[in-house]
Motif scaffolding. Structure first.
Motif, short mmCIF file in Angstrom:
data_model
loop_
_atom_site.label_atom_id
_atom_site.label_comp_id
_atom_site.label_asym_id
_atom_site.label_seq_id
_atom_site.Cartn_x
_atom_site.Cartn_y
_atom_site.Cartn_z
N GLU A 68 0.85 -1.20 0.00
CA GLU A 68 0.00 0.00 0.00
C GLU A 68 0.88 1.24 0.00
OE1 GLU A 68 -2.56 0.34 3.37
OE2 GLU A 68 -3.91 -1.25 2.70
N HIS A 69 0.40 2.28 -0.64
CA HIS A 69 1.06 3.59 -0.56
C HIS A 69 0.13 4.50 0.22
CE1 HIS A 69 4.15 2.37 -3.35
NE2 HIS A 69 3.21 1.88 -4.15
N ARG A 70 0.63 5.07 1.32
CA ARG A 70 -0.20 5.94 2.14
C ARG A 70 0.61 7.13 2.66
NH1 ARG A 70 -1.93 2.68 7.39
NH2 ARG A 70 -3.34 1.82 5.86
N GLU A 71 -0.12 8.16 3.12
CA GLU A 71 0.52 9.35 3.65
C GLU A 71 1.00 9.09 5.07
OE1 GLU A 71 -2.76 9.51 2.57
OE2 GLU A 71 -2.78 10.88 0.86
N ALA A 72 2.23 9.51 5.35
CA ALA A 72 2.78 9.38 6.70
C ALA A 72 2.70 10.75 7.39
CB ALA A 72 4.23 8.91 6.64
N PRO A 73 2.61 10.76 8.72
CA PRO A 73 2.55 12.05 9.43
C PRO A 73 3.85 12.84 9.30
CG PRO A 73 1.86 10.23 10.85
CD PRO A 73 2.44 9.62 9.62
N ILE A 74 3.72 14.17 9.29
CA ILE A 74 4.86 15.09 9.23
C ILE A 74 4.79 15.96 10.48
CG2 ILE A 74 6.05 16.81 7.83
CD1 ILE A 74 4.09 16.09 5.57
N HIS A 75 5.94 16.31 11.04
CA HIS A 75 5.94 17.18 12.22
C HIS A 75 5.42 18.56 11.85
CE1 HIS A 75 7.36 19.27 15.84
NE2 HIS A 75 7.23 18.07 16.39
N VAL A 76 4.68 19.17 12.76
CA VAL A 76 4.05 20.47 12.52
C VAL A 76 5.06 21.55 12.16
CG1 VAL A 76 2.51 22.21 13.50
CG2 VAL A 76 2.21 19.86 14.13
N SER A 77 6.28 21.45 12.72
CA SER A 77 7.30 22.46 12.47
C SER A 77 7.81 22.43 11.03
CB SER A 77 8.48 22.28 13.42
OG SER A 77 9.12 21.05 13.17
N ASN A 78 7.54 21.34 10.31
CA ASN A 78 8.03 21.20 8.94
C ASN A 78 7.01 21.64 7.89
OD1 ASN A 78 10.41 20.16 9.96
ND2 ASN A 78 9.65 18.07 9.90
#
Length: 124
Positions: A68-78
């Motif tokens: 599967e290809h899915r979105e991973a979380p990104i830190h808010v500061s980025n």
């Protein structure tokens, strides 16, 4: 207390690997989910990771396995909220506005883009 980045906001990735090197820096997308406890956001179509899913049992029968290809979380500061006026990343500020509705006045906190001064609409 309102948060600076909310679900439905248009954000731009401001750090990480550049697009020439296969990264997502400079790309824009909508926030799908805000993970408050880990200070991360999930952005639609960005930070795609490959996840190997095992074939298993679900409520109604078999679960499809594979890659599967899915979105991973990104830190808010980025990530930074995109300014509605200039379509470029900006910082977010809060200001109190007096709103009169049906003869009742009350103060409301409004998010605004610091670069242009325009209000950021709540798009959920």
């Amino acid at each position: 207390m309102g948060s600076k980045i909310r679900k439905g906001d248009l954000v731009q990735i401001i750090s990480g690997q550049s697009q020439e090197r296969g990264g997502d820096r400079g790309k824009q997308g909508r926030v799908i989910e805000v993970l408050k406890e880990s200070n991360r956001v999930v952005v639609e179509g960005l930070n795609i990771v490959t996840k190997h899913v095992r074939v298993g049992q679900s409520d109604r029968g078999t679960k499809q396995g594979g890659i599967e290809h899915r979105e991973a979380p990104i830190h808010v500061s980025n990530v930074a909220v995109v300014d509605p006026a200039t379509k470029k990343p900006t910082r977010v500020g809060f200001r109190e506005e007096v709103v009169e509705k049906n003869g009742v006045t009350k103060t409301v906190r409004v998010r605004y883009a610091k670069k242009s001064g325009k209000d950021i609409p709540n798009e959920h």
